[in-house]
Design an enzyme around this catalytic site. Structure first.
Site, mmCIF file in Angstrom:
data_model
loop_
_atom_site.group_PDB
_atom_site.id
_atom_site.type_symbol
_atom_site.label_atom_id
_atom_site.label_comp_id
_atom_site.label_asym_id
_atom_site.label_seq_id
_atom_site.Cartn_x
_atom_site.Cartn_y
_atom_site.Cartn_z
ATOM 1 N NE ARG A 1 -10.560 14.348 -29.777
ATOM 2 C CZ ARG A 1 -11.211 14.048 -28.659
ATOM 3 N NH1 ARG A 1 -12.476 14.351 -28.502
ATOM 4 N NH2 ARG A 1 -10.606 13.424 -27.676
ATOM 5 C CG PHE B 1 -7.022 17.249 -24.599
ATOM 6 C CD1 PHE B 1 -7.048 16.659 -25.849
ATOM 7 C CD2 PHE B 1 -7.352 16.485 -23.492
ATOM 8 C CE1 PHE B 1 -7.387 15.317 -25.992
ATOM 9 C CE2 PHE B 1 -7.688 15.143 -23.638
ATOM 10 C CZ PHE B 1 -7.702 14.559 -24.888
ATOM 11 C CB THR B 2 -11.917 16.823 -24.282
ATOM 12 O OG1 THR B 2 -10.966 15.759 -24.139
ATOM 13 C CG2 THR B 2 -12.295 16.966 -25.746
ATOM 14 C CE1 TYR C 1 -4.146 1.855 0.380
ATOM 15 C CE2 TYR C 1 -2.638 3.414 1.419
ATOM 16 C CZ TYR C 1 -3.860 3.131 0.829
ATOM 17 O OH TYR C 1 -4.789 4.125 0.677
ATOM 18 C CG PHE D 1 -16.291 13.548 -26.928
ATOM 19 C CD1 PHE D 1 -16.094 14.629 -26.077
ATOM 20 C CD2 PHE D 1 -15.391 12.497 -26.883
ATOM 21 C CE1 PHE D 1 -15.020 14.652 -25.198
ATOM 22 C CE2 PHE D 1 -14.318 12.510 -26.015
ATOM 23 C CZ PHE D 1 -14.129 13.582 -25.165
ATOM 24 C CE LYS E 1 -4.177 9.527 -24.443
ATOM 25 N NZ LYS E 1 -4.329 10.854 -23.977
ATOM 26 C CG ASP F 1 -1.327 17.517 -22.034
ATOM 27 O OD1 ASP F 1 -0.748 16.409 -21.997
ATOM 28 O OD2 ASP F 1 -2.552 17.625 -22.235
HETATM 29 C C1 LIG Z 1 -5.407 11.655 -23.343
HETATM 30 C C2 LIG Z 1 -5.026 13.022 -23.063
HETATM 31 C C3 LIG Z 1 -5.251 13.603 -21.807
HETATM 32 C C4 LIG Z 1 -6.048 12.914 -20.711
HETATM 33 O O1 LIG Z 1 -5.444 11.764 -20.276
HETATM 34 P P1 LIG Z 1 -6.264 10.450 -19.823
HETATM 35 O O2 LIG Z 1 -5.185 9.482 -19.499
HETATM 36 O O3 LIG Z 1 -7.129 10.024 -20.953
HETATM 37 O O4 LIG Z 1 -7.062 10.813 -18.630
HETATM 38 C C5 LIG Z 1 -4.788 14.886 -21.613
HETATM 39 N N1 LIG Z 1 -4.161 15.580 -22.581
HETATM 40 C C6 LIG Z 1 -3.933 15.044 -23.789
HETATM 41 C C7 LIG Z 1 -3.230 15.839 -24.825
HETATM 42 C C8 LIG Z 1 -4.365 13.761 -24.075
HETATM 43 O O5 LIG Z 1 -4.162 13.259 -25.298
#
Ligand SMILES: *Cc1c(COP(=O)(O)O)cnc(C)c1O
Length: 460
Positions: A386, A128-129, A76, A452, A262, A219
């Site tokens: 998108r 970004f969303t 933990y 979306f 990613k 980011d």
């Molecule tokens: C995917 C993504 C996020 C969010 O990350 P999650 O792991 O899906 O929560 C933030 N910024 C960018 C540019 C992304 O592609």
């Protein structure tokens, strides 16, 4: 060079295990699409042949990563894998303090809560969303400061992820630096089509923000892919390794949020990394509320181990060269069929320009959503919208109408072959041939947040 000699990219790995795919008939696909309300997010993965919905969490892990999974220290508190991850983040990215989170938005939530006060302005190189939503939920307002070229899918400017300093300067003048807790900078700007920011632009931005006492938060979800484009396109960087460039990018920023799903080649994971002790201290405290103790942040020990190894693999020149090479192969094939795509070709996928593909479908009939549905119907290839659906509504309630109305064909890392790329391009070309017969959609169900993901549509 002799025009008959073509230089191919090729994968720096071989395949040890395969996953069998279900092949579907047009009748099955039609049924599945209706059940999903014409939203590719609501399809069952089983009904998909080639899944290009996202490159998020869909990468194939290496044998090293899988052996790392077996080395999970599921304590933990104080898991050995946390300390390994911390060491890798410090070595490779150079940020001092690490807070692991279950994925990128977990880090965005914590960062937004720590840094943003009600009424703050957060300038960024395109929204970004999830990032913008967390900024808004924390009481802030996003302001787009990306260069105009980024909003033009035809413009071949090599660094469409760059910040327009004049736009930023106007915002600082208007609101004052005190109301700007940080500038939010994405590498390989997702919503612009995976477009890179240059080191030169970052340096100018750095000088400007330092003068005004404003932080830069990075980011860094696709930082290695951005580094590849810097290596290929920016003067003075041809001889630098991806590893060196990644480190330099990070050194020009004060902290980062990461979706490790990613670039970092894992199926789940993320983190927040910062250089300021004060920010770290508060984030380390808040993570306990939302994610888990600060040495696991919602992840299993094994997940952190796979992430640490994945980060190392992600900054290999051979890996990135083949990864982006495959995306470019698909993009060039689409272009050869006359399909309108965003140029230059980005790092993580092909973005088809739905406004140009379906010029007879107005934006409030969701051209990109329509096109994504039609491609699935043709071949079982799953892509995503998108455009106006993803852009959602402003805090006041009216729709955002983004200039870019795109369908994203996102390529998972190390998963599909060159023949799969051919199938994707051929299917898109078939839909392109019958484009004049395609009708738009109407939205029949709209969820309140990030619509979306769960919205439903009917054919007009
Ligand atoms: C995917 C993504 C996020 C969010 O990350 P999650 O792991 O899906 O929560 C933030 N910024 C960018 C540019 C992304 O592609």
């Amino acid at each position: 060079m002799n025009k008959f000699i073509r230089k191919s990219w090729a994968e720096p790995y071989k395949i040890k295990m395969v996953e069998l795919l279900k092949m579907t008939t047009p009748v099955q696909r039609k049924k599945a699409l209706h059940e999903a309300g014409f939203n590719t997010f609501l399809l069952r993965s089983e009904d998909v042949y080639i899944d290009l919905l996202t490159d998020s969490g869909t990468s194939a892990m290496s044998d090293h990563q899988w052996s790392g999974i077996m080395m999970g220290d599921e304590a933990y508190a104080g898991s050995r894998n946390f300390y390994h991850l911390e060491e890798v983040v410090r070595n490779i990215y150079g940020y001092k303090y690490l807070v692991p989170t279950h994925q990128g938005r977990g880090a965005e939530n914590i960062l937004s809560k720590v840094l943003i006060k009600k009424g703050d302005i957060i300038p960024g190189n395109m929204y970004f969303t999830t990032t913008r939503l967390h900024q808004e939920l924390a009481g802030g307002k996003f302001e787009d400061i990306i260069v105009d070229e980024a909003h033009d899918p035809e413009n071949e400017f090599p660094f469409k992820g760059n910040v327009d300093l004049d736009k930023l300067e106007r915002i600082v003048k208007k609101y004052g630096a005190k109301r700007i807790p940080y500038v939010s900078i994405a590498t390989s700007v997702n919503m612009a089509g995976g477009q890179p920011i240059s080191i030169k632009n970052l340096k100018v931005l750095r000088a400007f923000t330092q003068k005004h006492g404003i932080r830069i938060i990075h980011d860094m979800t696709r930082v290695a892919e951005n580094a590849h484009f810097i290596q290929q396109r920016e003067k003075g960087y041809h001889d630098k390794s991806i590893r060196q460039i990644v480190k330099e990018i990070c050194s020009l920023t004060d902290g980062a949020t990461m979706s490790a799903k990613k670039d970092a080649l894992v199926n789940i994971g993320g983190f927040l990394a910062v250089n300021d002790w004060d920010v770290f201290e508060e984030a380390r405290n808040l993570v306990v509320v939302y994610e888990g103790l600060h040495t696991y942040g919602g992840l299993a020990g094994r997940d952190m181990e796979a992430m640490a190894i994945g980060i190392m693999e992600s900054i290999s020149d051979n890996h990135i060269h083949a990864r982006v090479g495959q995306v470019i192969y698909l993009g060039e094939k689409m272009i050869s069929y006359g399909v309108p795509i965003v140029k230059p070709i980005g790092g993580h996928g092909i973005f088809v320009n739905a406004k140009k593909f379906l010029p007879h479908v107005p934006q409030d009939q969701f051209p990109a959503q329509t096109l994504a549905a039609e491609v699935y119907l043709d071949s079982g290839v799953r892509t995503m919208e998108r455009g106006v659906v993803s852009a959602g509504r402003k805090p006041g309630g009216e729709n955002y109408y983004p200039r870019l109305e795109l369908v994203r064909f996102t390529i998972p890392r190390r998963v599909y072959t060159q023949a799969h790329m051919d199938v994707i391009a051929e299917s898109t070309a078939r839909v392109f041939e019958r484009r004049t017969h395609i009708k738009g959609l109407k939205m029949v169900y709209e969820p309140k947040y990030l619509r979306f993901f769960q919205a439903r549509f009917e054919k007009l």
